[in-house]
Design a protein around this motif. Sequence first.
Motif, short mmCIF file in Angstrom:
data_model
loop_
_atom_site.label_atom_id
_atom_site.label_comp_id
_atom_site.label_asym_id
_atom_site.label_seq_id
_atom_site.Cartn_x
_atom_site.Cartn_y
_atom_site.Cartn_z
N VAL A 183 0.88 -1.17 0.00
CA VAL A 183 0.00 0.00 0.00
C VAL A 183 0.91 1.21 0.00
O VAL A 183 1.51 1.55 1.03
N LEU A 192 -10.52 -2.39 2.29
CA LEU A 192 -9.15 -2.55 2.76
C LEU A 192 -9.05 -3.77 3.67
O LEU A 192 -8.12 -4.59 3.54
N TRP A 233 -9.26 -7.03 1.51
CA TRP A 233 -8.07 -7.35 0.71
C TRP A 233 -6.89 -7.75 1.58
O TRP A 233 -6.10 -8.64 1.21
N CYS A 234 -6.75 -7.13 2.75
CA CYS A 234 -5.67 -7.55 3.65
C CYS A 234 -5.93 -8.96 4.19
O CYS A 234 -5.00 -9.76 4.32
N ALA A 289 -5.05 -11.33 1.45
CA ALA A 289 -3.59 -11.46 1.32
C ALA A 289 -3.03 -12.40 2.38
O ALA A 289 -2.19 -13.26 2.08
N ARG A 290 -3.49 -12.27 3.63
CA ARG A 290 -3.00 -13.15 4.69
C ARG A 290 -3.39 -14.60 4.43
O ARG A 290 -2.61 -15.52 4.65
N ILE A 322 2.36 -8.30 3.55
CA ILE A 322 1.68 -7.00 3.41
C ILE A 322 2.58 -5.90 3.94
O ILE A 322 3.10 -5.99 5.05
N PHE A 367 2.57 -1.65 4.44
CA PHE A 367 1.99 -0.30 4.39
C PHE A 367 3.17 0.67 4.40
O PHE A 367 3.84 0.81 5.43
N ALA A 380 -7.22 -4.14 9.52
CA ALA A 380 -6.41 -4.36 8.32
C ALA A 380 -4.95 -4.03 8.58
O ALA A 380 -4.04 -4.79 8.20
N ARG A 398 -2.80 -6.57 10.36
CA ARG A 398 -2.41 -7.75 9.58
C ARG A 398 -1.18 -7.49 8.71
O ARG A 398 -0.68 -8.41 8.06
N ALA A 399 -0.70 -6.25 8.67
CA ALA A 399 0.49 -5.94 7.87
C ALA A 399 1.75 -6.45 8.55
O ALA A 399 1.89 -6.41 9.78
N ARG A 411 4.98 -1.82 8.46
CA ARG A 411 4.23 -0.57 8.46
C ARG A 411 5.18 0.59 8.66
O ARG A 411 6.06 0.54 9.52
#
Length: 431
Positions: free
Chosen positions: A111, A131, A134-135, A138-139, A145, A147, A167, A170-171, A174
């Motif tokens: 992102v 958002l 989609w996160c 992805a997981r 992921i 950000f 969301a 889950r990244a 960041r």
Amino acid sequence: MNWSGRSDGDGKPRVVLFGLFGIGNIGNDGSLQAMLDMLRRERPQAELVCVCAGPDRVRKAFRVEARPIRISNRARGLLRTLDRIFLGIPGLVADAAHAFRTMRGADMMIVPGTGILDDLGEESYQMPLRLFMWCLAARLAGVHIAFASVGAGPIRNRLSRFLMLSAAKRAHYRSYRDGFSREYVSVHGIDTRNDPICLDVVFGLTVPEVPKREGSPFTLGLGVMDCRGWYGRGQEADAIYQTYISKVAFFSAWLVRNGFHIRILIGQESDRRAAVDMLRMMRAYTGRNAAECIQVGPCGSLHDLMREISRTDIVVATRYHSIVCALKMGRPSISIEYAPKNTEVMLGTGLGDYCETVEMFATDALIEKFQRLRRDYHYFQARIRTSVALFQEALAEQDARLLSILSERVARRRSHPPIGVSAESMGDPTH
């Protein structure tokens, strides 16, 4: 592009770029351009796909494979009928399946920048829900992921806050474009101890070739905005807009009467209306046609905006990326802001005293700040250039980190092809 049908041992990085791109917001599109430029320069063999709100525009403008965030809003026939009958649930299921299919076989979801973690003008079922979806996809697909230099807060709707911050949790990586954003998510329960602050990715864009200014009159770049409060609805929103336009028009009239030239900076196509309204009101204040000393530039991209800024000496603007581009071009600036992000980037360049707010600023204070900034022009110009150079060094370090993560993911895929969804993919990542 069907990644799930390709060999896991081919060694090509596979990256999904996610955001509100292709909707006419040239600041968002500039964030996408900056990340695409970096990936194409450093990983030219990478397979890239952009998941966005305007895939047709993105595909044409950026020459990249693009897919919609939602497919349910394009449904026809039976699916559309079923979606109405069952309160949108079939559409959500279709969108979730679309997200998972897109993510299968990818190595990384990035992102890139933007205020992805605020709800300016958004209902909870719009970007907050998308958002999160989609996160989660992805997981489930085992995708890393990231950000990168995102903006966060305010998120005023409680459901939107839950979805967006869930969301972000889950990244795996960041970073935030300012201290306010990091503090906002930290206060709301995200562990930010390993999350760096790295200024907006737009500072990494290349500067376009610009004409030399020789013998030009002193020119102010004025960035107006169709600004109507946080959610932009109802009589209160109209009152905010009219008061804001009236004050900017008064300031513009003062500039014209004192012999300054103005170049209107358009940061988004919707701002043309604000420019028209401001000019109409300004002419009422001056009592004459000031067309000879006011020009309105194009707004196709941030590169267009930077070219326009190169024709100015000082910038006064409301839209965030108009301020970012002004600073990137070394222009002392005044921010009339609608969100804390403007103040944060201004503080980073020593211009914290030159910030006003859309709903509270006074024209006398704006004129005084303009005169002071003009007096200290060369001091602030040098300070801005030094700060921007530091921003770009931090972005280069972040790029190296993202590329390292991507290489690790590709190597892992080649050594251990995924055979299903692991329990680990559902939990919080370890930084």
